[in-house]
Design a protein around this motif. Sequence first.
Motif, short mmCIF file in Angstrom:
data_model
loop_
_atom_site.label_atom_id
_atom_site.label_comp_id
_atom_site.label_asym_id
_atom_site.label_seq_id
_atom_site.Cartn_x
_atom_site.Cartn_y
_atom_site.Cartn_z
N ASN A 160 37.82 -6.93 -20.34
CA ASN A 160 36.82 -6.99 -18.65
C ASN A 160 37.19 -7.24 -17.98
O ASN A 160 37.34 -8.87 -18.45
N PRO A 161 37.73 -7.17 -16.71
CA PRO A 161 38.11 -8.25 -15.67
C PRO A 161 35.35 -8.28 -15.61
O PRO A 161 35.35 -7.54 -14.78
N VAL A 162 36.21 -9.29 -14.33
CA VAL A 162 34.94 -10.11 -13.63
C VAL A 162 35.17 -10.00 -12.55
O VAL A 162 36.25 -10.10 -11.92
N SER A 163 33.73 -10.16 -11.93
CA SER A 163 34.19 -10.44 -10.13
C SER A 163 34.34 -12.30 -10.22
O SER A 163 33.76 -12.77 -10.97
N THR A 164 34.53 -12.76 -8.56
CA THR A 164 34.07 -14.71 -8.83
C THR A 164 33.95 -14.52 -7.54
O THR A 164 33.50 -13.53 -6.67
N SER A 165 34.39 -16.32 -6.86
CA SER A 165 33.94 -16.60 -6.01
C SER A 165 34.70 -16.46 -4.58
O SER A 165 34.31 -16.51 -3.49
N ALA A 166 35.49 -15.04 -4.57
CA ALA A 166 36.26 -14.93 -3.87
C ALA A 166 36.94 -13.19 -4.19
O ALA A 166 36.74 -12.62 -4.65
N SER A 167 36.42 -12.78 -2.45
CA SER A 167 36.39 -11.71 -2.26
C SER A 167 38.03 -10.70 -2.74
O SER A 167 39.03 -11.03 -2.59
N GLY A 168 37.85 -9.91 -3.57
CA GLY A 168 39.10 -9.50 -3.78
C GLY A 168 40.04 -9.42 -5.19
O GLY A 168 40.84 -8.97 -5.59
N ILE A 169 39.36 -10.92 -5.98
CA ILE A 169 40.04 -11.47 -7.08
C ILE A 169 39.34 -11.35 -8.23
O ILE A 169 37.86 -11.67 -8.10
N ARG A 214 45.76 -21.62 1.20
CA ARG A 214 45.42 -21.14 0.75
C ARG A 214 44.46 -20.62 -0.05
O ARG A 214 44.96 -19.86 -0.22
N GLY A 215 43.59 -20.95 -0.56
CA GLY A 215 42.34 -20.42 -1.52
C GLY A 215 41.65 -18.93 -1.05
O GLY A 215 41.92 -18.30 -0.34
N GLY A 216 41.66 -17.96 -2.31
CA GLY A 216 40.69 -17.17 -2.67
C GLY A 216 42.51 -15.86 -1.98
O GLY A 216 41.23 -14.86 -0.89
N GLN A 217 42.65 -16.07 -2.48
CA GLN A 217 43.74 -15.14 -2.19
C GLN A 217 45.04 -14.74 -3.85
O GLN A 217 45.38 -15.09 -4.70
N VAL A 218 45.83 -13.12 -3.45
CA VAL A 218 46.57 -12.96 -4.07
C VAL A 218 47.90 -12.60 -3.69
O VAL A 218 47.90 -11.83 -2.91
#
Length: 482
Positions: A89-98, A421-425
């Motif tokens: 299963n996927p889980v949330s992270t310290s970056a919104s949307g990742i 730039r971190g926190g991106q896909v």
Amino acid sequence: MVPPFGSSSTGHFASSVNRRTFLKASTMGLTSAALGSSAMGSSALGADSGRGAARAKSTIVFFLCGGASHVDTWDMKPNAPAEYRGEFNPVSTSASGIQLCEHLPLTAQQAHHLAIVNSVGASVSTNDHHAGYYYNLTGHVPDPTFISKGNNRTPYADDWPYMGSVVSAKGQKHPNLPSAITLPHKPSKAPYTRPGQFAARLGVEHDPLYLQGSHETPLQFKAPALILEGDTTADRVASRQELLQTIDKARRDFDQYSVTNTWSKQQERAFSLLLSSKTSDAFNVESEPKELRERYGETVNGMSLLLARRLVEVGVPFITVFWKENTAIQSKCKSAGGWDTHGNNFNCLKDFLLPEFDRGYSALLEDLSNRNLLDETMVLVTSEMGRTPKIGDIRSGGVKGAGRDHWTHCHSNLFAGGGIRGGQVYGSSDKYGEYPASNPVTPAHVVKTVYESMGVHDLEFIDKEKRPMSLLTEGKPIMELF
């Protein structure tokens, strides 16, 4: 024999070398040079043609040998049918949307540093490891010999060079250490050495220095060609260097210039490393606090990442960590003990591969960040391929074997640091993870992104026939990541 670099008693090279080891160190790469190294014109040696200043001083490439399953890690498909989405299963992270796999909890805490590229299309006609290594390490599409020779396609002297060798040739040189260092092994076991990890047509003087590590002694790293042993002291090594320089001067008129030039460069590098206490100091991970070593995980892969951080700290421009397979788990994964999970994919990932990766990789990002080194260090996680999105590999019993086969058509890369730039896909794959969908890129784009971060824009190269060419014409940097 002197203990390997990394043991507590190697602060100075007080031991000695025998003739065979001495000659091995002083002639590293000479045979390959004779097979066809190429010269670069002086105009091709500049680090930057003016396109922009370097964002990173060093790059770490963490290569997951075997082909990591993108759909079970950082490009999960929770809405796909069960035969695709798998058990995790996927889980949330310290970056919104990742979101990341539930078995990467420590990496999830570092996701604000990450730029995840989920649209790397690296299709090769052979769909195999050799071609996958070559494409992802050099940015060049494999030539037809990868089809005709298969696993017998050994590295060639006129291959396109590894991106680390290009940075070594074009960028700033380290005063004491090689500009490109690879550890903890050279994939894969001979005679199946993977193409793409060498300087090739750039010339062997730009080959990485290979350090060896082992599962049995993960705190110790050694460069086999540079180990001092026998009955010759370090002082005698220096005097032999003077003798060899005299011999070289006398015979220079009789030897082919390119081979002699390479011989001299290899000698200079070998002697510099042999006689420098800074060499052993840099490789000594045992000097790190035990608490920090445990944070990385005291495995050969964890300690390789810790050593990579130490090499960044002393200014080595390019470090490659090739994940070292563990033969103790090869029967459990129907693989060589790495990421080539042909069978039992989910248990192998959950019980072995993901916990070790999660601990070491997250520690590296955290450690670099805490030392204010991440902004000036590009960290790239890549592999030679992804895995088949649809579960089942005929070689391990089909669906019942719960494996995933080779899949070069789509996989993911992780970038961090070095101006990223971190926190991106960036980009996406289709609903099954089979092919790139939005913002498709190739390994050439990935390699060019590394060059962009390191400020390497001049890719002009003069071959041995004095013909100018570009080291990589395909692709362009993914500027949206910066």
